[in-house]
Design an enzyme around this catalytic site. Sequence first.
Site, PDB file in Angstrom:
ATOM      1  N   HIS A   1       0.873  -1.289   0.064  1.00  0.00           N
ATOM      2  CA  HIS A   1       0.033   0.025  -0.171  1.00  0.00           C
ATOM      3  C   HIS A   1       0.953   1.276  -0.015  1.00  0.00           C
ATOM      4  O   HIS A   1       0.283   2.246   0.071  1.00  0.00           O
ATOM      5  CB  HIS A   1      -0.989   0.127   1.137  1.00  0.00           C
ATOM      6  CG  HIS A   1      -2.078  -1.145   1.198  1.00  0.00           C
ATOM      7  ND1 HIS A   1      -3.129  -0.661   0.764  1.00  0.00           N
ATOM      8  CD2 HIS A   1      -2.081  -2.414   1.574  1.00  0.00           C
ATOM      9  CE1 HIS A   1      -3.944  -1.754   0.836  1.00  0.00           C
ATOM     10  NE2 HIS A   1      -3.217  -2.718   1.278  1.00  0.00           N
TER      11      HIS A   1
ATOM     12  N   LYS B   1      -8.569  14.157   4.649  1.00  0.00           N
ATOM     13  CA  LYS B   1      -7.782  12.951   4.663  1.00  0.00           C
ATOM     14  C   LYS B   1      -6.566  12.978   5.702  1.00  0.00           C
ATOM     15  O   LYS B   1      -6.716  14.036   6.418  1.00  0.00           O
ATOM     16  CB  LYS B   1      -6.759  12.711   3.549  1.00  0.00           C
ATOM     17  CG  LYS B   1      -6.235  13.988   2.886  1.00  0.00           C
ATOM     18  CD  LYS B   1      -5.563  13.983   1.511  1.00  0.00           C
ATOM     19  CE  LYS B   1      -6.471  14.032   0.314  1.00  0.00           C
ATOM     20  NZ  LYS B   1      -6.113  12.892  -0.355  1.00  0.00           N
ATOM     21  N   ARG B   2      -5.842  11.968   6.408  1.00  0.00           N
ATOM     22  CA  ARG B   2      -5.013  12.072   7.299  1.00  0.00           C
ATOM     23  C   ARG B   2      -3.679  13.228   6.889  1.00  0.00           C
ATOM     24  O   ARG B   2      -3.642  13.592   5.658  1.00  0.00           O
ATOM     25  CB  ARG B   2      -3.876  10.739   7.456  1.00  0.00           C
ATOM     26  CG  ARG B   2      -4.566   9.785   7.809  1.00  0.00           C
ATOM     27  CD  ARG B   2      -5.136   9.879   9.296  1.00  0.00           C
ATOM     28  NE  ARG B   2      -3.749  10.191  10.152  1.00  0.00           N
ATOM     29  CZ  ARG B   2      -3.747   9.331  11.252  1.00  0.00           C
ATOM     30  NH1 ARG B   2      -4.379   8.336  11.506  1.00  0.00           N
ATOM     31  NH2 ARG B   2      -2.549   9.396  11.881  1.00  0.00           N
TER      32      ARG B   2
ATOM     33  N   LYS C   1       0.832  14.480   1.316  1.00  0.00           N
ATOM     34  CA  LYS C   1      -0.290  14.884   0.701  1.00  0.00           C
ATOM     35  C   LYS C   1      -0.805  16.598   0.615  1.00  0.00           C
ATOM     36  O   LYS C   1      -1.703  17.031   0.165  1.00  0.00           O
ATOM     37  CB  LYS C   1      -1.592  14.577   1.783  1.00  0.00           C
ATOM     38  CG  LYS C   1      -1.662  12.958   1.962  1.00  0.00           C
ATOM     39  CD  LYS C   1      -2.483  12.442   2.908  1.00  0.00           C
ATOM     40  CE  LYS C   1      -2.319  10.925   3.350  1.00  0.00           C
ATOM     41  NZ  LYS C   1      -3.051  10.271   2.226  1.00  0.00           N
TER      42      LYS C   1
ATOM     43  N   THR D   1      -8.383   6.779  -1.937  1.00  0.00           N
ATOM     44  CA  THR D   1      -9.711   6.359  -2.079  1.00  0.00           C
ATOM     45  C   THR D   1     -10.807   7.501  -1.876  1.00  0.00           C
ATOM     46  O   THR D   1     -12.020   7.488  -2.272  1.00  0.00           O
ATOM     47  CB  THR D   1     -10.005   5.207  -1.158  1.00  0.00           C
ATOM     48  OG1 THR D   1      -9.450   5.472   0.087  1.00  0.00           O
ATOM     49  CG2 THR D   1      -9.219   3.802  -1.412  1.00  0.00           C
TER      50      THR D   1
ATOM     51  N   LYS E   1     -14.393   8.624  -3.654  1.00  0.00           N
ATOM     52  CA  LYS E   1     -15.812   9.003  -3.019  1.00  0.00           C
ATOM     53  C   LYS E   1     -16.338  10.271  -3.535  1.00  0.00           C
ATOM     54  O   LYS E   1     -17.496  10.610  -3.689  1.00  0.00           O
ATOM     55  CB  LYS E   1     -15.671   8.995  -1.485  1.00  0.00           C
ATOM     56  CG  LYS E   1     -15.226   7.387  -1.016  1.00  0.00           C
ATOM     57  CD  LYS E   1     -14.650   7.567   0.495  1.00  0.00           C
ATOM     58  CE  LYS E   1     -13.912   6.311   0.807  1.00  0.00           C
ATOM     59  NZ  LYS E   1     -13.045   6.251   2.102  1.00  0.00           N
TER      60      LYS E   1
HETATM   61  C1  B1H Z   1      -1.930   3.356   3.035  1.00  0.00           C
HETATM   62  C2  B1H Z   1      -0.535   2.849   4.763  1.00  0.00           C
HETATM   63  C3  B1H Z   1      -0.450   2.694   6.239  1.00  0.00           C
HETATM   64  N1  B1H Z   1      -0.537   3.025   2.652  1.00  0.00           N
HETATM   65  C4  B1H Z   1       1.146   1.714   7.775  1.00  0.00           C
HETATM   66  N2  B1H Z   1       0.110   2.533   3.717  1.00  0.00           N
HETATM   67  C5  B1H Z   1       0.304   1.841   8.776  1.00  0.00           C
HETATM   68  C6  B1H Z   1       0.855   2.090   6.476  1.00  0.00           C
HETATM   69  O1  B1H Z   1      -0.138   1.939  11.125  1.00  0.00           O
HETATM   70  N3  B1H Z   1       0.734   1.880  10.163  1.00  0.00           N
HETATM   71  O2  B1H Z   1       1.644   1.289  10.479  1.00  0.00           O
HETATM   72  C7  B1H Z   1      -0.970   2.351   8.635  1.00  0.00           C
HETATM   73  C8  B1H Z   1      -1.248   2.608   7.181  1.00  0.00           C
HETATM   74  N4  B1H Z   1      -1.832   3.392   4.343  1.00  0.00           N
HETATM   75  C9  B1H Z   1      -2.929   3.977   2.166  1.00  0.00           C
HETATM   76  O3  B1H Z   1      -3.726   2.828   1.596  1.00  0.00           O
HETATM   77  C10 B1H Z   1      -2.241   4.738   0.814  1.00  0.00           C
HETATM   78  O4  B1H Z   1      -1.579   5.722   1.522  1.00  0.00           O
HETATM   79  C11 B1H Z   1      -3.255   5.175  -0.028  1.00  0.00           C
HETATM   80  O5  B1H Z   1      -2.734   5.974  -0.824  1.00  0.00           O
HETATM   81  C12 B1H Z   1      -4.340   4.016  -0.259  1.00  0.00           C
HETATM   82  O6  B1H Z   1      -5.285   4.498  -0.902  1.00  0.00           O
HETATM   83  C13 B1H Z   1      -4.805   3.130   0.900  1.00  0.00           C
HETATM   84  C14 B1H Z   1      -5.339   1.861   0.634  1.00  0.00           C
HETATM   85  O7  B1H Z   1      -4.788   1.269  -0.424  1.00  0.00           O
END
Ligand code: B1H
Length: 840
Positions: free
Chosen positions: A375, A566-567, A572, A674, A678
Amino acid sequence: QIQEPQLQGQDVGMQCEDDRTGIGVETLKRAFLDNLFYVQGKFPALATKHDYYMALAYTVRDRLLQRWVNTAAIYTQEGSRTVAYLSAEFLMGPHLGNNLINLGIYNQVQQAMTELKLDLKELLAKEEEPGLGNGGLGRLAACYLDSLASLEIPTLGYGIRYEFGIFDQIIRNGWQVEKTDKWLRYGNPWEIARPEWAVSVKFGGRTEAHKNAQGRYQVRWVPHKVVLGIPYDTPILGYKVNTANTLRLWKAEAPESFDFEAFNRGNYYGAVDQKVTSENLTKVLYPNDETYEGKQLRLEQQYFFVSCALQDMLRIMLRQKLPLEQFHEKFAVQLNDTHPAIAVAELMRLLLDEHEMDWEPAWEITQKTFGYTNHTLLPEALEKWSLKLFSSLLPRHLEIIYEINWRFLEQVRHKFGTDEGRIGRLSLIDENDGKFVRMAHLACVGSHRINGVAELHSELLKKTTLLDFYEFFPEKFTNVTNGVTPRRWIVLSNPKLANLITSCIGDSWIKHLEDVQQIETFAQDPGFQKEWQQIKRENKVNVASILLDRTGVKVDPDSLFDIQVKRIHQYKRQHLNILHAITLYNQIKQNPNLDITPRTLIFAGKAAPGYYIAKLIIKLIDSVADVVNKDPDIGDRLKVVFLPDYNVKNSQPIYPAADLSEQISTAGKEASGTGNMKFAMNGALTIGTLDGANIEIRNAVGAENFFLFGLTTEDVGALRLTGYRPWEYYEANPQLKQAIDQIASGYFSHGDRRLFKPLVDLLLDKDPFMLMADYQPYIDCQQQVSQTYRDRDRWLQMSILNTARMGKFSSDRAIREYCQQIWKVKPVPVQLAAAKTGDG
Ligand code: B1H
């Protein structure tokens, strides 16, 4: 009112029309009052809103349970091939509204409540959402569960039942303050504990060899501690089908036997201590979206839920009398990023040590079982665990990983010869600067498919982060572009738009979003256009009242609603958006009679508690808002608002109210996004870079219906190579210089020059996300947005075409692709008749 064809009696089983399953208004009222009495122990005169919410939740749950039990019976009977979706996060959002939609009883329930003098909206608002995720990744898992159930695919979602989910955000003096999310405080009517399926999970200690009954050497893991995993199940109902799958979340508890040992030695506190430390395991979700933190408790969480999940799958196989050699035929296990990647080693351990299988068949089963979804490409998010921590917590897994690595690197040598550089890059162990286990590498070798989440992202994976793996096994790599569920994100969030669409083309689009294309024939129809515009306007009025209520800022619903939710992350680029706000402000100040398109800039999102710059960006947004909103010269031409505590529930009214969706990440950084989907589905136009799924959205809706600006991924790489000098952009651009100078000089901070210095310094010196380079193209593009918005007919046309052409971005399409390319699993329809006979 949600428009939908009334369910026919035979669809739900006329024979079952009783108070637990019936869906007529009278039945629902009776059932509701019955639950109020027998579950909440209240009669109407004493009941609170919360009591009413609970009574309604139980009324709906009863109707779910009928489908859930039937589904389980059929899956057991047929021994169906099942998807196991392993994710450290499931950001489900409130269940009640969604379940009403998927059951097809929204209207009946609304009527029942009205007849009881209650307001369904108010009851829906009472639900505490399970915020068991950070952002896109967790919400994606939730959309996928909805689609899996709607497509009748047997699925188990496995994760962690965090006692405290993502923190609640409040804004105090412009700063984010985190509050504990006590979502379980008033009980959770949607879950059922299954202590009878508890499992034990070992931690620490050492390994030793022993001879088994056949005289063969086996490894035994002697742990330092054992924790119990208790499953809590939530039914996940598909849209207008009888399939109700299971989300199984694990809670950590101390095993009783351990308590007793200490207790018997007279160490009562020791015993309680053990309980406390065990239960700490699933206390709280780590709130650091996309930044990895090498904390022991986090690795414990990951291993805990993965081990629980795999042991649970083995239990299911044993009960269905399936031989373990068929594990990969029974289960397709998906790794949602590397957070559950330890599953590769854990399945090997279970097969080798607990079931005495040989290495080769165990490894073949393991590889055939797993799929891995990546991701993010951000280096700070790539998980690697120090050998010291890893070996102290999971000594047996480290041995197994060494063996996997040794065999893998042998194959690499066989294919490529002794290219030590390549071997070092591919190794599961990073030895560059200290020694670490690389979780993405473990996931890659242990899976038969590896996918990114948008076309660009999947290409970049093959060219950069996972290049060496791509060269070694190209056949594993694929793409599945993300999608979102139209049930929650259109039908539930934007009922008026949903009704308009259905009144024109019927309701097939809710299950087949490609069909929404048919509204294109209405795009020229003045009546349709008028309604479209009216609905957007009403949705904006609604958000205006929410903003007034939560922030005290009054906004004009006729202004352009320009939204970034968003976060909060540097990549971003919320701060690029704020530079635009400052630029507009300055333009009006310089020319007080300026005839500009009035705008309302809306921001929302949480920053990781330890991410200082992200928190400073929130403070900057709030500070700019303060100056802009109070300035009488500005009036209604510009407003800036930060809406606190962004979560699924608060987001639902937002997407339907947007005119403009901000998707402005530095190219190559946002894996997919995502929220972008939406917004566009709800008729917002996008201003965005060529990043993540923006590219595919633009291709789908047409370049002429998308506001594109900025550097491409190639530009970003080239600029960095030739030497990027952000201050040159600043010095060459008076508008940009003025905006930055104002931030630096304390214009927005009551003269405090220190407050935003870290941010200003970062932008002028390193500017890692290239705001300076993208500033002018962004401003120019926003100017075009403003121009276009003045031509209301044109804008409306573009808005309709955006919704009409977003069919591809349904999570149903994404899940169909996973089913075909990766999981090889087929629908298993569920009939309700099975409940009557009690078969299975
Ligand atoms: C996304 C994360 C993520 N990518 C580590 N990676 C985390 C990585 O708590 N952690 O350790 C938590 C989250 N999240 C997101 O995934 C992307 O940035 C988005 O672009 C993408 O749409 C989403 C779903 O694929």
